[in-house]
Design a protein around this motif. Structure first.
Motif, PDB file in Angstrom:
ATOM      1  N   ARG A  47       0.839  -1.202   0.000  1.00 36.37           N
ATOM      2  CA  ARG A  47       0.000   0.000   0.000  1.00 36.37           C
ATOM      3  C   ARG A  47       0.879   1.259   0.000  1.00 36.37           C
ATOM      4  O   ARG A  47       0.549   2.263  -0.653  1.00 36.37           O
ATOM      5  CB  ARG A  47      -0.901  -0.001   1.243  1.00 36.37           C
ATOM      6  CG  ARG A  47      -2.038  -1.007   1.171  1.00 36.37           C
ATOM      7  CD  ARG A  47      -2.775  -1.106   2.500  1.00 36.37           C
ATOM      8  NE  ARG A  47      -3.870  -2.049   2.427  1.00 36.37           N
ATOM      9  CZ  ARG A  47      -5.110  -1.729   2.033  1.00 36.37           C
ATOM     10  NH1 ARG A  47      -5.405  -0.465   1.721  1.00 36.37           N
ATOM     11  NH2 ARG A  47      -6.053  -2.636   1.963  1.00 36.37           N
ATOM     12  N   SER A 110       1.072  -4.142  -7.055  1.00 37.53           N
ATOM     13  CA  SER A 110       1.713  -5.323  -6.456  1.00 37.53           C
ATOM     14  C   SER A 110       1.907  -6.454  -7.475  1.00 37.53           C
ATOM     15  O   SER A 110       2.623  -7.408  -7.195  1.00 37.53           O
ATOM     16  CB  SER A 110       0.905  -5.824  -5.256  1.00 37.53           C
ATOM     17  OG  SER A 110      -0.313  -6.408  -5.678  1.00 37.53           O
ATOM     18  N   ARG A 116       7.564  -6.370  -6.602  1.00 38.76           N
ATOM     19  CA  ARG A 116       7.602  -7.534  -5.705  1.00 38.76           C
ATOM     20  C   ARG A 116       9.036  -7.855  -5.288  1.00 38.76           C
ATOM     21  O   ARG A 116       9.304  -8.171  -4.129  1.00 38.76           O
ATOM     22  CB  ARG A 116       6.952  -8.759  -6.356  1.00 38.76           C
ATOM     23  CG  ARG A 116       5.481  -8.580  -6.694  1.00 38.76           C
ATOM     24  CD  ARG A 116       4.725  -9.877  -6.701  1.00 38.76           C
ATOM     25  NE  ARG A 116       4.503 -10.371  -5.361  1.00 38.76           N
ATOM     26  CZ  ARG A 116       3.541  -9.908  -4.532  1.00 38.76           C
ATOM     27  NH1 ARG A 116       2.721  -8.980  -4.920  1.00 38.76           N
ATOM     28  NH2 ARG A 116       3.441 -10.399  -3.312  1.00 38.76           N
ATOM     29  N   ASP A 140       1.829 -14.053  -0.042  1.00 37.19           N
ATOM     30  CA  ASP A 140       2.813 -14.978  -0.638  1.00 37.19           C
ATOM     31  C   ASP A 140       3.957 -15.257   0.327  1.00 37.19           C
ATOM     32  O   ASP A 140       5.061 -15.576  -0.099  1.00 37.19           O
ATOM     33  CB  ASP A 140       3.385 -14.357  -1.916  1.00 37.19           C
ATOM     34  CG  ASP A 140       4.162 -13.071  -1.645  1.00 37.19           C
ATOM     35  OD1 ASP A 140       3.910 -12.414  -0.609  1.00 37.19           O
ATOM     36  OD2 ASP A 140       5.045 -12.726  -2.460  1.00 37.19           O
ATOM     37  N   ARG A 185     -10.560  -7.839  -5.669  1.00 39.70           N
ATOM     38  CA  ARG A 185      -9.151  -7.706  -5.279  1.00 39.70           C
ATOM     39  C   ARG A 185      -8.502  -9.087  -5.114  1.00 39.70           C
ATOM     40  O   ARG A 185      -7.389  -9.314  -5.561  1.00 39.70           O
ATOM     41  CB  ARG A 185      -9.053  -6.883  -3.984  1.00 39.70           C
ATOM     42  CG  ARG A 185      -7.636  -6.497  -3.608  1.00 39.70           C
ATOM     43  CD  ARG A 185      -7.603  -5.152  -2.891  1.00 39.70           C
ATOM     44  NE  ARG A 185      -8.315  -5.140  -1.642  1.00 39.70           N
ATOM     45  CZ  ARG A 185      -7.751  -5.342  -0.447  1.00 39.70           C
ATOM     46  NH1 ARG A 185      -6.463  -5.568  -0.366  1.00 39.70           N
ATOM     47  NH2 ARG A 185      -8.474  -5.265   0.654  1.00 39.70           N
ATOM     48  N   ASP A 189      -5.311 -10.552  -7.135  1.00 39.05           N
ATOM     49  CA  ASP A 189      -4.125 -11.011  -6.397  1.00 39.05           C
ATOM     50  C   ASP A 189      -3.831 -12.497  -6.659  1.00 39.05           C
ATOM     51  O   ASP A 189      -2.674 -12.909  -6.632  1.00 39.05           O
ATOM     52  CB  ASP A 189      -4.308 -10.787  -4.885  1.00 39.05           C
ATOM     53  CG  ASP A 189      -4.316  -9.301  -4.507  1.00 39.05           C
ATOM     54  OD1 ASP A 189      -3.810  -8.477  -5.298  1.00 39.05           O
ATOM     55  OD2 ASP A 189      -4.837  -8.964  -3.428  1.00 39.05           O
ATOM     56  N   ARG A 192      -2.393 -13.011 -10.675  1.00 37.84           N
ATOM     57  CA  ARG A 192      -1.174 -12.394 -11.239  1.00 37.84           C
ATOM     58  C   ARG A 192      -0.130 -13.485 -11.451  1.00 37.84           C
ATOM     59  O   ARG A 192      -0.145 -14.517 -10.763  1.00 37.84           O
ATOM     60  CB  ARG A 192      -0.660 -11.288 -10.314  1.00 37.84           C
ATOM     61  CG  ARG A 192      -0.152 -11.802  -8.994  1.00 37.84           C
ATOM     62  CD  ARG A 192       0.438 -10.692  -8.121  1.00 37.84           C
ATOM     63  NE  ARG A 192       0.742 -11.239  -6.828  1.00 37.84           N
ATOM     64  CZ  ARG A 192       0.284 -10.794  -5.668  1.00 37.84           C
ATOM     65  NH1 ARG A 192      -0.507  -9.744  -5.621  1.00 37.84           N
ATOM     66  NH2 ARG A 192       0.615 -11.377  -4.543  1.00 37.84           N
TER      67      ARG A 192
HETATM   68  N1  LIG Z   1       2.326 -10.437   0.632  1.00 40.65           N
HETATM   69  C1  LIG Z   1       1.487  -9.568   0.035  1.00 40.65           C
HETATM   70  C2  LIG Z   1       0.703  -8.682   0.784  1.00 40.65           C
HETATM   71  C3  LIG Z   1      -0.105  -7.807   0.125  1.00 40.65           C
HETATM   72  N2  LIG Z   1      -0.119  -7.786  -1.226  1.00 40.65           N
HETATM   73  C4  LIG Z   1      -0.883  -6.774  -1.976  1.00 40.65           C
HETATM   74  O1  LIG Z   1      -1.215  -5.683  -1.139  1.00 40.65           O
HETATM   75  C5  LIG Z   1      -2.623  -5.492  -1.116  1.00 40.65           C
HETATM   76  C6  LIG Z   1      -3.040  -4.909   0.196  1.00 40.65           C
HETATM   77  O2  LIG Z   1      -2.935  -5.889   1.209  1.00 40.65           O
HETATM   78  P1  LIG Z   1      -3.755  -5.765   2.573  1.00 40.65           P
HETATM   79  O3  LIG Z   1      -3.389  -7.004   3.333  1.00 40.65           O
HETATM   80  O4  LIG Z   1      -3.302  -4.521   3.248  1.00 40.65           O
HETATM   81  O5  LIG Z   1      -5.201  -5.684   2.228  1.00 40.65           O
HETATM   82  C7  LIG Z   1      -3.213  -6.837  -1.523  1.00 40.65           C
HETATM   83  O6  LIG Z   1      -4.492  -6.716  -2.107  1.00 40.65           O
HETATM   84  C8  LIG Z   1      -2.174  -7.311  -2.543  1.00 40.65           C
HETATM   85  O7  LIG Z   1      -2.383  -6.712  -3.801  1.00 40.65           O
HETATM   86  C9  LIG Z   1       0.634  -8.670  -1.933  1.00 40.65           C
HETATM   87  O8  LIG Z   1       0.601  -8.677  -3.182  1.00 40.65           O
HETATM   88  N3  LIG Z   1       1.438  -9.549  -1.295  1.00 40.65           N
END
Ligand SMILES: Nc1ccn([C@@H]2O[C@H](COP(=O)(O)O)[C@@H](O)[C@H]2O)c(=O)n1
Ligand SMILES: Nc1ncnc2c1ncn2[C@@H]1O[C@H](COP(=O)(O)OP(=O)(O)OP(=O)(O)O)[C@@H](O)[C@H]1O
Length: 231
Positions: A47, A110, A116, A140, A185, A189, A192
């Motif tokens: 974020r 992301s 990443r 992940d 969302r 996620d 991808r």
């Molecule tokens: N390991 C992760 C953690 C998060 N993301 C991306 O961040 C977004 C926001 O995460 P929240 O837990 O704060 O809601 C999430 O929707 C992912 O796009 C990620 O890719 N990998």
């Protein structure tokens, strides 16, 4: 002990993954606080970089533009579970990263491999530096960031339960719209190419739909203690 000193526990690394609104942050923070471990909210890092891109007018429809600047912002996470912090170039962004605008754009950012790679490196540095161990939550962590974690948990809950929890948090936001936004969302996620949201093969799945937060915390604390005891 030969010198009479108390044995020091080996640092324990706990990875907690799962879709949006399953209780990862609330559970991870409480488990870390209860066990004296550090805590890392990796979603906050994604974020934060998204917030910086929006603030700097980067075209988020263009993955190349995102990749070009992925190394620019300095993102620092404070890992005390009782007061986690997040700054970008020295600015406290804990509030701004929770806006609807950032939430709706974070999946596009992301998904970019250069983003990443950058964030994963930060996460590994924090995890290996945590003296007593750490609870790291995200999407992940068990599959990619910390594949050798001592314990991996994958939290789930029905879309209805997750939407109801989030709507309550957003003071009466429309449950149906919240449900659709969560599903959208999660789909982005999960689909991808690089390091999608996924359950690691050796993760313990905990369905939180019918559990209170206190029950989920107790369940995870027990799993960590069992792991530490070598069970
Ligand atoms: N390991 C992760 C953690 C998060 N993301 C991306 O961040 C977004 C926001 O995460 P929240 O837990 O704060 O809601 C999430 O929707 C992912 O796009 C990620 O890719 N990998
Ligand atoms: N088992 C539970 N029962 C009821 N409410 C819960 C439960 N677990 C978490 N909550 C509440 O649901 C909301 C979402 O929880 P939380 O932010 O921890 O989820 P998350 O998985 O980290 O979400 P995201 O990935 O979107 O950041 C919070 O208001 C939290 O208090």
């Amino acid at each position: 002990m030969e010198n009479g000193a108390a044995p020091t526990a080996k640092p324990v690394i706990v990875a907690i993954d799962g879709p949006s609104g399953t209780g990862k942050s609330s559970t991870s923070k409480a488990v870390a606080a209860q066990l004296g471990l550090s805590y890392l909210d990796t979603g906050a890092q994604y974020r934060a970089i998204t917030w910086w891109m929006v603030d700097n007018g980067i075209d988020l429809a263009d993955p190349v533009a995102i990749a070009d600047v992925a190394g620019k912002p300095e993102i620092i996470s404070g890992t005390d579970p009782s007061a986690p912090t997040i700054t970008v170039d020295g600015v406290d962004v804990a509030g701004p990263i929770r806006t609807q605008e950032v939430t709706s754009k974070v999946s596009a950012v992301s998904a970019v491999p250069e983003v990443r790679a950058r964030i994963t490196e930060l996460q590994r540095t924090l995890a290996t530096g945590a003296e007593k161990g750490i609870v790291v939550e995200g999407r992940d962590i068990g599959t990619t960031v910390l594949p050798d974690a001592d314990l991996k948990i994958f939290l789930t809950a029905s879309a209805e339960a997750r939407a109801a929890r989030r709507s309550g948090e957003l003071k009466g936001a429309d449950v149906q719209a919240t449900r659709e936004a969560l599903i959208k969302r999660d789909a982005a996620d999960s689909s991808r190419k690089t390091s999608p949201l996924a359950k690691a093969g050796d993760a313990v799945e905990v369905d939180t739909t019918e559990l209170t937060l206190a029950q989920v915390i107790e369940c995870v604390v027990t799993l960590v203690e069992e792991k530490r005891a070598g069970k």
